[in-house]
Design an enzyme around this catalytic site. Structure first.
Site, PDB file in Angstrom:
ATOM      1  N   ASP A  25       0.897  -1.156   0.000  1.00 26.42           N
ATOM      2  CA  ASP A  25       0.000   0.000   0.000  1.00 26.42           C
ATOM      3  C   ASP A  25       0.933   1.202   0.000  1.00 26.42           C
ATOM      4  O   ASP A  25       1.618   1.458   1.001  1.00 26.42           O
ATOM      5  CB  ASP A  25      -0.892  -0.019   1.246  1.00 26.42           C
ATOM      6  CG  ASP A  25      -1.768   1.225   1.341  1.00 26.42           C
ATOM      7  OD1 ASP A  25      -1.554   2.170   0.543  1.00 26.42           O
ATOM      8  OD2 ASP A  25      -2.657   1.254   2.214  1.00 26.42           O
ATOM      9  N   ASN A  58       3.341   4.875 -10.096  1.00 28.53           N
ATOM     10  CA  ASN A  58       2.135   4.965 -10.916  1.00 28.53           C
ATOM     11  C   ASN A  58       0.847   4.764 -10.102  1.00 28.53           C
ATOM     12  O   ASN A  58      -0.221   5.206 -10.502  1.00 28.53           O
ATOM     13  CB  ASN A  58       2.268   3.885 -12.008  1.00 28.53           C
ATOM     14  CG  ASN A  58       0.970   3.523 -12.680  1.00 28.53           C
ATOM     15  OD1 ASN A  58       0.552   4.185 -13.612  1.00 28.53           O
ATOM     16  ND2 ASN A  58       0.319   2.457 -12.213  1.00 28.53           N
ATOM     17  N   LYS A  74      11.098   8.577  -1.784  1.00 21.89           N
ATOM     18  CA  LYS A  74      11.965   8.603  -0.603  1.00 21.89           C
ATOM     19  C   LYS A  74      12.819   7.340  -0.508  1.00 21.89           C
ATOM     20  O   LYS A  74      14.049   7.391  -0.426  1.00 21.89           O
ATOM     21  CB  LYS A  74      11.107   8.770   0.660  1.00 21.89           C
ATOM     22  CG  LYS A  74      11.882   8.725   1.956  1.00 21.89           C
ATOM     23  CD  LYS A  74      10.962   8.954   3.150  1.00 21.89           C
ATOM     24  CE  LYS A  74      11.776   8.902   4.441  1.00 21.89           C
ATOM     25  NZ  LYS A  74      10.966   9.212   5.612  1.00 21.89           N
ATOM     26  N   SER A  81       1.888  11.614 -13.430  1.00 23.73           N
ATOM     27  CA  SER A  81       0.970  12.701 -13.134  1.00 23.73           C
ATOM     28  C   SER A  81      -0.269  12.508 -13.996  1.00 23.73           C
ATOM     29  O   SER A  81      -0.790  11.393 -14.110  1.00 23.73           O
ATOM     30  CB  SER A  81       1.658  14.053 -13.371  1.00 23.73           C
ATOM     31  OG  SER A  81       0.755  15.108 -13.143  1.00 23.73           O
ATOM     32  N   TYR A 120      -7.902  15.273  -6.739  1.00 26.22           N
ATOM     33  CA  TYR A 120      -7.071  14.643  -7.780  1.00 26.22           C
ATOM     34  C   TYR A 120      -6.232  15.703  -8.502  1.00 26.22           C
ATOM     35  O   TYR A 120      -5.038  15.505  -8.742  1.00 26.22           O
ATOM     36  CB  TYR A 120      -7.988  13.905  -8.753  1.00 26.22           C
ATOM     37  CG  TYR A 120      -7.275  13.020  -9.756  1.00 26.22           C
ATOM     38  CD1 TYR A 120      -6.727  11.801  -9.370  1.00 26.22           C
ATOM     39  CD2 TYR A 120      -7.180  13.392 -11.097  1.00 26.22           C
ATOM     40  CE1 TYR A 120      -6.101  10.967 -10.304  1.00 26.22           C
ATOM     41  CE2 TYR A 120      -6.559  12.570 -12.034  1.00 26.22           C
ATOM     42  CZ  TYR A 120      -6.022  11.357 -11.631  1.00 26.22           C
ATOM     43  OH  TYR A 120      -5.402  10.537 -12.554  1.00 26.22           O
ATOM     44  N   LYS A 134      -2.221  15.723  -8.460  1.00 23.16           N
ATOM     45  CA  LYS A 134      -1.442  15.548  -9.700  1.00 23.16           C
ATOM     46  C   LYS A 134      -0.600  16.786 -10.015  1.00 23.16           C
ATOM     47  O   LYS A 134       0.488  16.663 -10.594  1.00 23.16           O
ATOM     48  CB  LYS A 134      -2.371  15.169 -10.858  1.00 23.16           C
ATOM     49  CG  LYS A 134      -2.974  13.762 -10.704  1.00 23.16           C
ATOM     50  CD  LYS A 134      -1.899  12.665 -10.687  1.00 23.16           C
ATOM     51  CE  LYS A 134      -2.464  11.269 -10.657  1.00 23.16           C
ATOM     52  NZ  LYS A 134      -1.440  10.220 -10.627  1.00 23.16           N
ATOM     53  N   THR A 169      -8.312   2.651 -19.574  1.00 30.39           N
ATOM     54  CA  THR A 169      -7.981   1.722 -18.483  1.00 30.39           C
ATOM     55  C   THR A 169      -9.231   1.562 -17.608  1.00 30.39           C
ATOM     56  O   THR A 169     -10.205   2.313 -17.764  1.00 30.39           O
ATOM     57  CB  THR A 169      -6.856   2.289 -17.589  1.00 30.39           C
ATOM     58  OG1 THR A 169      -7.373   3.437 -16.906  1.00 30.39           O
ATOM     59  CG2 THR A 169      -5.632   2.672 -18.393  1.00 30.39           C
TER      60      THR A 169
HETATM   61  P1  NAI Z   1      -6.063   1.827 -12.605  1.00 31.92           P
HETATM   62  O1  NAI Z   1      -7.107   2.203 -11.617  1.00 31.92           O
HETATM   63  O2  NAI Z   1      -6.461   1.071 -13.811  1.00 31.92           O
HETATM   64  O3  NAI Z   1      -4.879   1.057 -11.850  1.00 31.92           O
HETATM   65  C1  NAI Z   1      -4.323   1.598 -10.685  1.00 31.92           C
HETATM   66  C2  NAI Z   1      -3.546   0.515  -9.957  1.00 31.92           C
HETATM   67  O4  NAI Z   1      -3.023   1.082  -8.752  1.00 31.92           O
HETATM   68  C3  NAI Z   1      -4.412  -0.680  -9.551  1.00 31.92           C
HETATM   69  O5  NAI Z   1      -3.745  -1.895  -9.850  1.00 31.92           O
HETATM   70  C4  NAI Z   1      -4.586  -0.511  -8.039  1.00 31.92           C
HETATM   71  O6  NAI Z   1      -4.744  -1.749  -7.346  1.00 31.92           O
HETATM   72  C5  NAI Z   1      -3.286   0.181  -7.671  1.00 31.92           C
HETATM   73  N1  NAI Z   1      -3.377   0.915  -6.415  1.00 31.92           N
HETATM   74  C6  NAI Z   1      -4.347   1.760  -6.022  1.00 31.92           C
HETATM   75  N2  NAI Z   1      -4.101   2.200  -4.776  1.00 31.92           N
HETATM   76  C7  NAI Z   1      -2.943   1.645  -4.386  1.00 31.92           C
HETATM   77  C8  NAI Z   1      -2.162   1.704  -3.195  1.00 31.92           C
HETATM   78  N3  NAI Z   1      -2.548   2.455  -2.155  1.00 31.92           N
HETATM   79  N4  NAI Z   1      -1.013   1.009  -3.149  1.00 31.92           N
HETATM   80  C9  NAI Z   1      -0.613   0.226  -4.184  1.00 31.92           C
HETATM   81  N5  NAI Z   1      -1.328   0.104  -5.324  1.00 31.92           N
HETATM   82  C10 NAI Z   1      -2.465   0.809  -5.424  1.00 31.92           C
HETATM   83  O7  NAI Z   1      -5.322   3.205 -13.013  1.00 31.92           O
HETATM   84  P2  NAI Z   1      -4.749   3.691 -14.427  1.00 31.92           P
HETATM   85  O8  NAI Z   1      -5.839   4.289 -15.191  1.00 31.92           O
HETATM   86  O9  NAI Z   1      -3.904   2.648 -15.026  1.00 31.92           O
HETATM   87  O10 NAI Z   1      -3.841   4.902 -13.920  1.00 31.92           O
HETATM   88  C11 NAI Z   1      -2.466   4.750 -13.673  1.00 31.92           C
HETATM   89  C12 NAI Z   1      -1.884   6.110 -13.356  1.00 31.92           C
HETATM   90  O11 NAI Z   1      -2.144   7.035 -14.432  1.00 31.92           O
HETATM   91  C13 NAI Z   1      -2.463   6.758 -12.111  1.00 31.92           C
HETATM   92  O12 NAI Z   1      -1.441   7.491 -11.476  1.00 31.92           O
HETATM   93  C14 NAI Z   1      -3.515   7.694 -12.679  1.00 31.92           C
HETATM   94  O13 NAI Z   1      -3.805   8.742 -11.800  1.00 31.92           O
HETATM   95  C15 NAI Z   1      -2.829   8.168 -13.938  1.00 31.92           C
HETATM   96  N6  NAI Z   1      -3.707   8.662 -14.988  1.00 31.92           N
HETATM   97  C16 NAI Z   1      -4.712   7.902 -15.514  1.00 31.92           C
HETATM   98  C17 NAI Z   1      -5.431   8.384 -16.594  1.00 31.92           C
HETATM   99  C18 NAI Z   1      -6.456   7.564 -17.324  1.00 31.92           C
HETATM  100  O14 NAI Z   1      -7.058   8.068 -18.271  1.00 31.92           O
HETATM  101  N7  NAI Z   1      -6.682   6.333 -16.977  1.00 31.92           N
HETATM  102  C19 NAI Z   1      -5.209   9.736 -17.128  1.00 31.92           C
HETATM  103  C20 NAI Z   1      -4.121  10.432 -16.501  1.00 31.92           C
HETATM  104  C21 NAI Z   1      -3.419   9.906 -15.469  1.00 31.92           C
END
Ligand code: NAI
Length: 256
Positions: free
Chosen positions: A65, A92, A126, A145, A159, A163, A194
């Site tokens: 986490d 990420n 860190k 970001s 959010y 970001k 995603t």
């Molecule tokens: P997603 O929701 O599909 O996957 C996120 C992953 O992070 C999941 O596997 C989840 O279990 C894990 N996660 C969540 N909280 C956690 C924690 N406390 N500790 C460890 N793992 C944790 O997200 P997605 O869409 O792949 O996004 C990836 C990154 O890209 C994120 O930083 C998101 O903010 C950013 N992003 C996403 C966009 C989109 O259109 N999907 C657009 C711009 C940025």
């Protein structure tokens, strides 16, 4: 075909159980990296890891986490125990935007989102940087970001703040550790197809066809692999003169 630009580089990818993190872990393994699949989601994380290994890659799973300092410390400890060192990391992991205007924002959700999206990224840097400093031969970190790190989005106060914060923190770390050849950059994805994006579309009642042209000059959502490619380049030595900057992988959204 993927060139082996990360041959034998030890890389951590947080949030690697699905979405962009998963695509990044898979691509890094194809590029020759030893990949630490780090995620909160045990079941999906292990299944991605098994699949990478079944396809000839090198990977192992760590449950983390990222909002817990102790978990993140152990993630790096486990990485070094398994592979002997760390070369790079993609921070990420994040949770999704909220859905309230400023006057009604949910304070509990604010705290949770900040602890994952902002503090989680800081904690990851860190412990990663501590390890890179110990090794003394540089490294490369990518923080994910968003377009929300540059442009306001309604009903997204936590959010957007987090970001924007990721972009600022990236610059701070780049400033502090450039002298040690530790490069720190960010990738700011646009609308990427995603589970996170699909969830947001459902929440706001839009179809992908209606919404994509508003967010992309290419009239389509991006694929997770297209973002993984940006991180691959930043982690590899091919981007050796970049630090403290952001790649806007957003199909021109922020250029509009
Ligand atoms: P997603 O929701 O599909 O996957 C996120 C992953 O992070 C999941 O596997 C989840 O279990 C894990 N996660 C969540 N909280 C956690 C924690 N406390 N500790 C460890 N793992 C944790 O997200 P997605 O869409 O792949 O996004 C990836 C990154 O890209 C994120 O930083 C998101 O903010 C950013 N992003 C996403 C966009 C989109 O259109 N999907 C657009 C711009 C940025």
């Amino acid at each position: 075909m993927v060139f082996p630009v990360l041959q034998d580089k030890v890389t951590v990818v947080t949030g690697a159980a699905m979405g962009m993190g998963e695509a990044t872990a898979r691509l890094f393994a194809q590029a020759g990296a030893q990949v630490v699949v780090a995620d909160f989601n045990d079941e999906k994380g292990r299944s991605v890891t098994d699949d990478i290994v079944a396809n000839g890659g090198e990977a192992f799973f760590v449950k983390v986490d990222v909002s817990s300092s102790e978990d993140v410390r152990q993630m790096i400890e486990a990485t070094v125990e398994k592979y002997g060192r760390l070369d790079g990391a993609v921070n990420n992991a994040a949770i999704t935007p909220d859905d309230k205007n400023v006057a009604e924002f949910d304070e509990d959700y604010w705290d949770r989102l900040m602890s994952v999206d902002l503090k989680g990224t800081a904690l990851s840097m860190k412990y990663e940087i501590q390890q890179l400093l110990k090794q003394g031969d540089g490294g490369s970190i990518v923080n994910i970001s968003s377009v929300s790190g540059f442009r306001p989005q309604p009903q997204n106060i936590a959010y957007v703040a987090a970001k924007h914060g990721v972009v600022g923190m990236t610059k701070v770390a780049a400033l502090e550790y450039g002298g040690e050849n530790i490069r720190v950059n960010s990738v700011a994805p646009g609308a990427i197809d995603t589970p996170m994006l699909r969830g947001a579309l459902e929440q706001f009642g839009f179809t992908a066809e209606e919404y994509a042209p508003q967010l992309s000059l290419l009239n389509r959502f991006g694929q997770a692999d297209e973002i993984a490619q940006a991180s691959l380049w930043l982690i590899s030595d091919q981007s050796s003169y970049l630090t403290g900057t952001t790649i806007h992988a957003d199909a021109g959204y922020t250029a509009r």
